[in-house]
Each structure stands twice: as structure tokens, then as C-alpha cells.
Design an enzyme around this catalytic site. Sequence first.
Site, mmCIF file in Angstrom:
data_model
loop_
_atom_site.group_PDB
_atom_site.id
_atom_site.type_symbol
_atom_site.label_atom_id
_atom_site.label_comp_id
_atom_site.label_asym_id
_atom_site.label_seq_id
_atom_site.Cartn_x
_atom_site.Cartn_y
_atom_site.Cartn_z
ATOM 1 N N GLY A 10 2.306 8.022 9.932
ATOM 2 C CA GLY A 10 2.787 6.867 9.171
ATOM 3 C C GLY A 10 3.443 5.816 10.066
ATOM 4 C CG ASP A 31 0.159 12.094 7.860
ATOM 5 O OD1 ASP A 31 -0.465 11.810 6.821
ATOM 6 O OD2 ASP A 31 1.084 11.393 8.303
ATOM 7 C CG ASN A 32 -1.148 14.125 2.560
ATOM 8 O OD1 ASN A 32 -0.753 13.077 3.066
ATOM 9 N ND2 ASN A 32 -0.895 14.446 1.300
ATOM 10 C CE LYS A 84 5.940 3.031 3.074
ATOM 11 N NZ LYS A 84 6.026 2.382 4.371
ATOM 12 C CB SER A 124 16.269 5.385 1.822
ATOM 13 O OG SER A 124 16.373 4.045 1.401
ATOM 14 C CE1 TYR A 148 11.388 6.708 -1.038
ATOM 15 C CE2 TYR A 148 12.966 4.911 -1.163
ATOM 16 C CZ TYR A 148 12.230 5.808 -0.416
ATOM 17 O OH TYR A 148 12.346 5.824 0.949
ATOM 18 C CE LYS A 152 12.792 9.327 1.114
ATOM 19 N NZ LYS A 152 12.195 10.171 2.158
ATOM 20 C CE1 TYR A 176 15.194 7.111 9.190
ATOM 21 C CE2 TYR A 176 13.219 6.502 7.978
ATOM 22 C CZ TYR A 176 13.881 7.354 8.836
ATOM 23 O OH TYR A 176 13.203 8.428 9.342
ATOM 24 C CG ASN A 197 5.302 -2.197 -2.891
ATOM 25 O OD1 ASN A 197 4.882 -2.721 -3.910
ATOM 26 N ND2 ASN A 197 4.912 -1.002 -2.482
ATOM 27 C CG LEU A 199 10.575 -10.553 3.121
ATOM 28 C CD1 LEU A 199 10.057 -11.511 2.063
ATOM 29 C CD2 LEU A 199 12.051 -10.831 3.436
ATOM 30 C CG ASP A 294 15.119 -6.561 -5.297
ATOM 31 O OD1 ASP A 294 14.756 -5.400 -5.019
ATOM 32 O OD2 ASP A 294 14.433 -7.571 -5.029
HETATM 33 P P1 NAD Z 1 4.440 5.898 5.584
HETATM 34 O O1 NAD Z 1 3.853 5.991 4.226
HETATM 35 O O2 NAD Z 1 3.830 4.959 6.563
HETATM 36 O O3 NAD Z 1 4.494 7.347 6.262
HETATM 37 C C1 NAD Z 1 4.555 8.537 5.513
HETATM 38 C C2 NAD Z 1 3.514 9.477 6.059
HETATM 39 O O4 NAD Z 1 3.570 10.701 5.317
HETATM 40 C C3 NAD Z 1 2.095 8.931 5.921
HETATM 41 O O5 NAD Z 1 1.400 9.104 7.141
HETATM 42 C C4 NAD Z 1 1.474 9.773 4.802
HETATM 43 O O6 NAD Z 1 0.079 9.919 4.938
HETATM 44 C C5 NAD Z 1 2.243 11.064 4.959
HETATM 45 N N1 NAD Z 1 2.343 11.852 3.728
HETATM 46 C C6 NAD Z 1 2.627 11.403 2.474
HETATM 47 N N2 NAD Z 1 2.630 12.424 1.599
HETATM 48 C C7 NAD Z 1 2.364 13.542 2.326
HETATM 49 C C8 NAD Z 1 2.233 14.914 1.992
HETATM 50 N N3 NAD Z 1 2.383 15.340 0.729
HETATM 51 N N4 NAD Z 1 1.952 15.804 2.988
HETATM 52 C C9 NAD Z 1 1.782 15.380 4.266
HETATM 53 N N5 NAD Z 1 1.891 14.092 4.626
HETATM 54 C C10 NAD Z 1 2.183 13.186 3.679
HETATM 55 O O7 NAD Z 1 5.993 5.572 5.404
HETATM 56 P P2 NAD Z 1 7.103 5.192 6.476
HETATM 57 O O8 NAD Z 1 7.527 3.796 6.229
HETATM 58 O O9 NAD Z 1 6.682 5.592 7.835
HETATM 59 O O10 NAD Z 1 8.270 6.119 5.950
HETATM 60 C C11 NAD Z 1 8.500 7.417 6.468
HETATM 61 C C12 NAD Z 1 9.650 8.044 5.723
HETATM 62 O O11 NAD Z 1 10.791 7.202 5.819
HETATM 63 C C13 NAD Z 1 9.395 8.243 4.219
HETATM 64 O O12 NAD Z 1 9.941 9.494 3.840
HETATM 65 C C14 NAD Z 1 10.152 7.101 3.579
HETATM 66 O O13 NAD Z 1 10.602 7.428 2.295
HETATM 67 C C15 NAD Z 1 11.323 6.940 4.538
HETATM 68 N N6 NAD Z 1 11.884 5.575 4.503
HETATM 69 C C16 NAD Z 1 11.075 4.509 4.713
HETATM 70 C C17 NAD Z 1 11.607 3.223 4.626
HETATM 71 C C18 NAD Z 1 10.728 2.009 4.806
HETATM 72 O O14 NAD Z 1 11.122 0.929 4.331
HETATM 73 N N7 NAD Z 1 9.588 2.096 5.468
HETATM 74 C C19 NAD Z 1 12.955 3.038 4.355
HETATM 75 C C20 NAD Z 1 13.762 4.146 4.165
HETATM 76 C C21 NAD Z 1 13.201 5.426 4.252
HETATM 77 N N1 UDP Z 2 11.341 -10.019 -1.337
HETATM 78 C C1 UDP Z 2 10.801 -11.230 -1.746
HETATM 79 N N2 UDP Z 2 9.433 -11.325 -1.892
HETATM 80 C C2 UDP Z 2 8.598 -10.274 -1.642
HETATM 81 C C3 UDP Z 2 9.156 -9.051 -1.224
HETATM 82 C C4 UDP Z 2 10.532 -8.956 -1.083
HETATM 83 O O1 UDP Z 2 11.529 -12.187 -1.976
HETATM 84 O O2 UDP Z 2 7.374 -10.423 -1.820
HETATM 85 C C5 UDP Z 2 12.806 -9.912 -1.133
HETATM 86 C C6 UDP Z 2 13.464 -8.847 -1.991
HETATM 87 O O3 UDP Z 2 13.828 -9.390 -3.256
HETATM 88 C C7 UDP Z 2 14.675 -8.459 -1.119
HETATM 89 C C8 UDP Z 2 14.154 -8.650 0.308
HETATM 90 O O4 UDP Z 2 13.021 -9.521 0.198
HETATM 91 O O5 UDP Z 2 15.740 -9.388 -1.295
HETATM 92 C C9 UDP Z 2 13.702 -7.339 0.962
HETATM 93 O O6 UDP Z 2 12.798 -6.685 0.096
HETATM 94 P P1 UDP Z 2 11.980 -5.409 0.580
HETATM 95 O O7 UDP Z 2 11.104 -4.987 -0.570
HETATM 96 O O8 UDP Z 2 11.318 -5.671 1.881
HETATM 97 O O9 UDP Z 2 13.107 -4.334 0.849
HETATM 98 P P2 UDP Z 2 14.130 -3.594 -0.141
HETATM 99 O O10 UDP Z 2 14.103 -4.291 -1.462
HETATM 100 O O11 UDP Z 2 13.620 -2.206 -0.196
HETATM 101 O O12 UDP Z 2 15.452 -3.698 0.526
#
Ligand code: NAD
Ligand code: UDP
Length: 338
Positions: A10, A31-32, A84, A124, A148, A152, A176, A197, A199, A294
Amino acid sequence: MRVLVTGGAGYIGSHTLLELMAQGHVVCVLDNYANATPTVLNRVRALSNGQITDFVGDVRDAKKLDEVMAAFAPEAVIHFAGLKAVGESAQKPLYYYDVNITGTLTLLHAMERAGCKRIIFSSSATVYGEPQYLPYDEAHPTNPMSVYGRTKLMAEQILTDWVAAHADRTAVLLRYFNPVGAHPSADLGEDPRDIPNNLMPFIAQVAIGKRDVLEVFGDDYDTPDGTGLRDYIHVVDLARAHVAALGYAAVHNGARPFNIGTGQNYSVRDMVAAFEIASGRNIPTKQSPRRAGDVAAMQADASRANAELGWHATHGLDDMAASTWAWQSKNRNGYDTD
Ligand code: NAD
Ligand code: UDP
């Protein structure tokens, strides 16, 4: 250390693999490909000349996990695998609980059977919910506002209870903030499958011409320009936080949450302006109503991670925007470009 990385193909996982290997760790991925493609690991291999053992499988599959544990014998697990998307989690709550909670439980059972005692968990900042004060520190009350976010928080609680049952277990809970940016090679980055989803990938797709206009969700927040404020963190800094967490887990027991952010925050308009400079392109925007769920502002107090993990964010907003643009312009269709 020998490190099993679930969800290693990911966005955050792939960047973390490179940082782990650069520090001499030996990695294995499960990874799946629910939200990734095998191309990612090929690119990580090309960038690192590193050896990556990889297994295709689901983190809820106990037999597969036993196979991975027997073959690789990890000393620690970094658990990224999960779902996520906040909006989707309201539509498919059981799916989210299954992957994020059953997945974590199945993994812990397998770790226990294999005698693996250290886990770094992708949590998160969304576990905090509506801010009672900012910046959030780790003592801020938790009250997630989405399915979601609840998955977490529940996973954090399960990990904390698992660790409390034995003196020699460790769980590092990394909360994060908003990960953005891409690897400096521009060969790894965020590649959303559908309409983004978040920004930053949305802005990047507007800049490259795949989408016409960015909707700005809300301009009437109590913030300097009326748009939402977030603590954006470069994905390479975030990846390095996992390496630091592994070092911490090698010499500490117990469960401990850490905020992983920069301590700065930027508005939607700041992000658009930075991207326009980085890309040299105009980003058309359209004012839209607030997005449900939000909060107006989020910001990390990352002083615990700074002090106890010895980790600091080093990349600023310019680099977040420039690296995202470099990735997007080199890979118009993400990993499908290959
Ligand atoms: P991502 O979707 O790019 O990575 C997740 C990976 O897990 C993918 O490669 C997916 O194929 C794999 N996966 C999903 N379900 C699975 C399963 N059942 N078995 C095996 N593999 C599986 O997401 P990311 O942005 O890299 O996020 C990684 C982690 O960090 C997630 O747990 C997410 O909730 C957390 N996180 C992400 C953010 C963000 O904004 N990106 C913020 C806070 C926390
Ligand atoms: N946002 C926006 N337009 C979009 C996506 C997000 O204005 O198309 C705004 C959203 O309202 C927030 C900020 O950008 O104020 C960050 O959003 P994001 O979805 O990236 O992160 P999260 O809401 O998870 O913090």
C-alpha cells in the site's frame, strides 16, 4: 530485525519498506491486493536492490498467517493492512469491522502461536474526534466520529489488552495525521483506485487534467481562511517513524500511542496554492458545503514521538507538493502506467 509488513504494497507500507531496508532490516510482505497492485513491490525492489519475501493473502486467513510465520519467523510485525475510507465505512460497517478488527485479532493469534511479541500498528488521529483542545496530545480524550475511526480505536484497545497480559510484549500505536507526498524517485506514491477521497490526490488529479475542478468542502469554518486545517505529513517522514518505532520496540515493553505529525497545519487553500507553485498549473476550485463528519482543524503535538522515538518530521509543505506532482506527472495513471 526480521519484520513482517502486512499491507506492505500500500501507499504507506511501500515507502516504509524502503526505509526499513535502508536501515538493514529484513522484510516480508503479506498483502491481498485489495487496494494495491504487485507492480508496487517490483518498484520497491528496483529502488532498493533489496530482497523482499512476499505472500499474497488475507490478514484474516489464519492458515496463511501460520505459513508466513513459519517461513519468515518475524521478530516484529508492522500492521498496515486494513480499510481506510471514512465514507465507505458508514456504508459497509461489517466489512470494516471484519477487516480491521478480525484482521487484527487473527494476526495477534498467529503472532502468539509463533512467539512474535512486537507490533507496530497504523492508527489514526481520527481516534480523537472533535478537538477539545489543539494541538492534540496523546492524553486527549478519544471519541471517533466514524465507523473507520472506531475500528482504529478498538484495535488499539485490543492491542493494549494483549500487551498487558504479558510483560515482554510491545505495541507501538502510531496515530498518523494526514499523510501526503511521494518518494523522491517519483516511482512510489498514492494511487487511489476510484475518485480520491483525500485532498492531495484530488488536487494532483485536477492538475494533471483527470478531473476538472476541486470542490472545497466548507469555507465557513472558524479558521483564518474559513477552510479546514490539517496537519499534513510527508509519507517519507511517516515511513521513518516506523523505523524509529521498531527501534523503540526493541528495547521497550508495553503499549504506547504516539502522534505522528509535524505540529504545523495548513488550510485547503494553502494546499492548493502550494500545489499551483509546485506544478506551475492552475487548480480550478468550486465552493461546496461542508463534508459531513469533518472537523474544522486538526494538529498534532508530536513532542512524545520527538522525545521517545527520537523521530522528527523534516519535510515541509513545498516538498509535499513537489513530490506529489513529480509522482503524478511521471505516472499519469498511477501504477497502471506500467
Ligand atoms: P493502502 O490502502 O494504500 O494500504 C493498505 C494495504 O493493505 C493495501 O496494500 C491493501 O491491498 C492491503 N490490505 C487491505 N485489506 C487487506 C487484507 N484483508 N489482508 C491483507 N492485506 C490487505 O492504505 P495506506 O494509506 O497505506 O494506509 C495504511 C494503514 O494506515 C491503514 O491501516 C490505514 O487505516 C492507516 N492510516 C492511513 C491514513 C491515510 O490517510 N493514508 C491515515 C491514518 C491511518
Ligand atoms: N477536502 C476538500 N475537498 C476534497 C477533499 C478534501 O476540501 O475534495 C478538505 C476536507 O474537507 C478537509 C481537508 O481537505 O478539510 C483534508 O481532507 P482529507 O480527506 O484529505 O483528510 P481528512 O478529512 O481525513 O483529515
